[in-house]
Design a protein around this motif. Structure first.
Motif, PDB file in Angstrom:
ATOM      1  N   LEU A 158     113.351  20.603  12.815  1.00  0.00           N
ATOM      2  CA  LEU A 158     114.718  20.794  12.318  1.00  0.00           C
ATOM      3  C   LEU A 158     114.951  22.262  12.008  1.00  0.00           C
ATOM      4  O   LEU A 158     114.113  22.919  11.388  1.00  0.00           O
ATOM      5  N   ARG A 159     116.095  22.753  12.426  1.00  0.00           N
ATOM      6  CA  ARG A 159     116.519  24.098  12.028  1.00  0.00           C
ATOM      7  C   ARG A 159     117.360  24.001  10.768  1.00  0.00           C
ATOM      8  O   ARG A 159     118.072  23.014  10.567  1.00  0.00           O
ATOM      9  N   ALA A 160     117.301  25.034   9.965  1.00  0.00           N
ATOM     10  CA  ALA A 160     118.212  25.177   8.827  1.00  0.00           C
ATOM     11  C   ALA A 160     118.407  26.672   8.645  1.00  0.00           C
ATOM     12  O   ALA A 160     117.648  27.339   7.953  1.00  0.00           O
ATOM     13  N   ASP A 161     119.399  27.184   9.354  1.00  0.00           N
ATOM     14  CA  ASP A 161     119.601  28.632   9.408  1.00  0.00           C
ATOM     15  C   ASP A 161     120.592  29.094   8.357  1.00  0.00           C
ATOM     16  O   ASP A 161     121.635  28.453   8.159  1.00  0.00           O
ATOM     17  N   PRO A 162     120.286  30.225   7.698  1.00  0.00           N
ATOM     18  CA  PRO A 162     121.259  30.780   6.753  1.00  0.00           C
ATOM     19  C   PRO A 162     122.533  31.178   7.498  1.00  0.00           C
ATOM     20  O   PRO A 162     122.474  31.704   8.611  1.00  0.00           O
ATOM     21  N   SER A 222     122.321  23.239   9.635  1.00  0.00           N
ATOM     22  CA  SER A 222     121.119  22.587  10.122  1.00  0.00           C
ATOM     23  C   SER A 222     121.375  21.803  11.400  1.00  0.00           C
ATOM     24  O   SER A 222     122.451  21.241  11.589  1.00  0.00           O
ATOM     25  N   SER A 223     120.329  21.751  12.241  1.00  0.00           N
ATOM     26  CA  SER A 223     120.401  20.905  13.437  1.00  0.00           C
ATOM     27  C   SER A 223     120.262  19.426  13.078  1.00  0.00           C
ATOM     28  O   SER A 223     120.478  18.566  13.918  1.00  0.00           O
ATOM     29  N   GLY A 224     119.904  19.136  11.836  1.00  0.00           N
ATOM     30  CA  GLY A 224     119.674  17.754  11.419  1.00  0.00           C
ATOM     31  C   GLY A 224     120.938  17.035  11.014  1.00  0.00           C
ATOM     32  O   GLY A 224     122.031  17.605  10.936  1.00  0.00           O
ATOM     33  N   ALA A 225     120.770  15.750  10.751  1.00  0.00           N
ATOM     34  CA  ALA A 225     121.852  14.880  10.303  1.00  0.00           C
ATOM     35  C   ALA A 225     122.210  15.218   8.852  1.00  0.00           C
ATOM     36  O   ALA A 225     121.458  15.921   8.165  1.00  0.00           O
ATOM     37  N   PRO A 226     123.341  14.717   8.365  1.00  0.00           N
ATOM     38  CA  PRO A 226     123.688  14.942   6.951  1.00  0.00           C
ATOM     39  C   PRO A 226     122.566  14.526   6.003  1.00  0.00           C
ATOM     40  O   PRO A 226     122.254  15.259   5.052  1.00  0.00           O
ATOM     41  N   SER A 227     121.963  13.380   6.271  1.00  0.00           N
ATOM     42  CA  SER A 227     120.845  12.935   5.415  1.00  0.00           C
ATOM     43  C   SER A 227     119.672  13.908   5.499  1.00  0.00           C
ATOM     44  O   SER A 227     119.001  14.171   4.495  1.00  0.00           O
ATOM     45  N   ASP A 228     119.408  14.453   6.688  1.00  0.00           N
ATOM     46  CA  ASP A 228     118.350  15.459   6.827  1.00  0.00           C
ATOM     47  C   ASP A 228     118.678  16.709   6.011  1.00  0.00           C
ATOM     48  O   ASP A 228     117.786  17.313   5.416  1.00  0.00           O
ATOM     49  N   CYS A 229     119.955  17.118   6.019  1.00  0.00           N
ATOM     50  CA  CYS A 229     120.363  18.307   5.262  1.00  0.00           C
ATOM     51  C   CYS A 229     119.998  18.149   3.791  1.00  0.00           C
ATOM     52  O   CYS A 229     119.425  19.051   3.167  1.00  0.00           O
ATOM     53  N   VAL A 230     120.341  16.984   3.228  1.00  0.00           N
ATOM     54  CA  VAL A 230     120.058  16.746   1.809  1.00  0.00           C
ATOM     55  C   VAL A 230     118.557  16.722   1.580  1.00  0.00           C
ATOM     56  O   VAL A 230     118.039  17.329   0.636  1.00  0.00           O
ATOM     57  N   SER A 231     117.862  16.049   2.493  1.00  0.00           N
ATOM     58  CA  SER A 231     116.412  15.960   2.378  1.00  0.00           C
ATOM     59  C   SER A 231     115.764  17.350   2.437  1.00  0.00           C
ATOM     60  O   SER A 231     114.920  17.693   1.603  1.00  0.00           O
ATOM     61  N   LEU A 232     116.167  18.166   3.408  1.00  0.00           N
ATOM     62  CA  LEU A 232     115.605  19.519   3.546  1.00  0.00           C
ATOM     63  C   LEU A 232     115.871  20.354   2.294  1.00  0.00           C
ATOM     64  O   LEU A 232     115.007  21.092   1.837  1.00  0.00           O
ATOM     65  N   ALA A 233     117.077  20.213   1.756  1.00  0.00           N
ATOM     66  CA  ALA A 233     117.410  20.968   0.539  1.00  0.00           C
ATOM     67  C   ALA A 233     116.467  20.577  -0.591  1.00  0.00           C
ATOM     68  O   ALA A 233     115.917  21.444  -1.287  1.00  0.00           O
TER      69      ALA A 233
END
Ligand code: MN
Length: 253
Positions: A51-55, A67-78
């Motif tokens: 997963l990407r999560a670019d500033p 992020s290249s991820g799903a909304p749930s992935d975004c929360v999880s990554l955070a």
């Protein structure tokens, strides 16, 4: 209060920045949103690809993450540490299109809120009963006020608030209704086509969903010009059915 702001329509969606800027009035915020639209993508946990999560710099010059991820992935990554500080609240939206009744099972907007709850913090999902960008000033400032209520009162664990805005100008909103999930009626139709080699492919087509506007439901509230707030519990156990099920006397063999 430190608020994680996300959505499922993607970081460029028209309602994200108004929501973030309204929340800025009452809290510190961090935007962490998907880099493309994930509407109706449900609640993925991406485990088999990176997963990407670019500033990114948002149009108001604040820093966020795409992020290249799903909304749930975004929360999880955070929560897993991409964002240095743990948020106190997840706010997801404002979605283009309502999330009423069974919609919550498909909704990426709701999934992001659920992911917040799973991570042990309160969450609010926000959706607008309009598929076109509208003036989000009223809904966004309402969201900020609701975030303050949540900060003041807290939410029981295992719960989030599912908020829907009716598709009327803000001055014409009738009030706030505390609701339950209604019964969505999907009008999906199979669209069958053939590719150039004659092999069939399909679309799930048809009209947008309607619903049963029973009084007290989110569907009724939206149809009557109210903002609906449905408290949703993640424990979907059908408690009342357990006794019936015991009477089935299901045996191992
Ligand atoms: Mn969406």
């Amino acid at each position: 209060m430190y608020v994680l702001v996300t959505n499922d329509d993607g970081i460029d969606a028209p309602a994200l920045l108004p929501l973030k800027q309204a929340l800025d009035q009452v809290a510190e915020t961090i935007v962490f949103a998907p880099d493309h639209n994930w509407s109706a993508a449900g609640h993925p946990k991406t485990m088999h690809k990176p997963l990407r999560a670019d500033p990114v710099t948002l149009p108001d010059d604040s820093q966020g993450f795409a992020s290249s991820g799903a909304p749930s992935d975004c929360v999880s990554l955070a929560f897993l540490g991409v964002v240095e500080r743990k948020p106190d609240l997840v706010v997801s939206g404002i979605n283009l299109g309502a999330n009423l009744g069974y919609d919550i099972f498909y909704s990426g907007t709701v999934a992001a809120a659920v992911e917040g709850v799973i991570n042990g913090i309160p969450a609010i999902a926000l959706s607008s009963d309009s598929f076109e960008a509208v003036d989000y000033t009223g809904p966004a400032s309402f969201a900020a006020r609701l975030a303050q209520y949540v900060a003041q009162h807290g939410l029981p664990a295992d719960m989030f608030l599912n908020v829907n805005f009716p598709s009327v100008p803000w001055e014409e909103v009738q009030g706030v209704a505390i609701t339950r999930l209604g019964r969505r009626v999907y009008r999906d139709e199979l669209v069958r086509r053939a590719d150039p080699r004659g092999r069939s492919y399909y679309w799930i087509g048809g009209k947008p969903p309607s619903g049963v506007p029973e009084r007290g439901t989110d569907i009724w509230a939206i149809a009557n010009g109210f903002v609906s707030i449905t408290p949703v519990h993640l424990d979907m156990t059908a408690y009342h059915f357990r006794e019936d099920l015991r009477r089935w006397n299901v045996q191992l063999s």
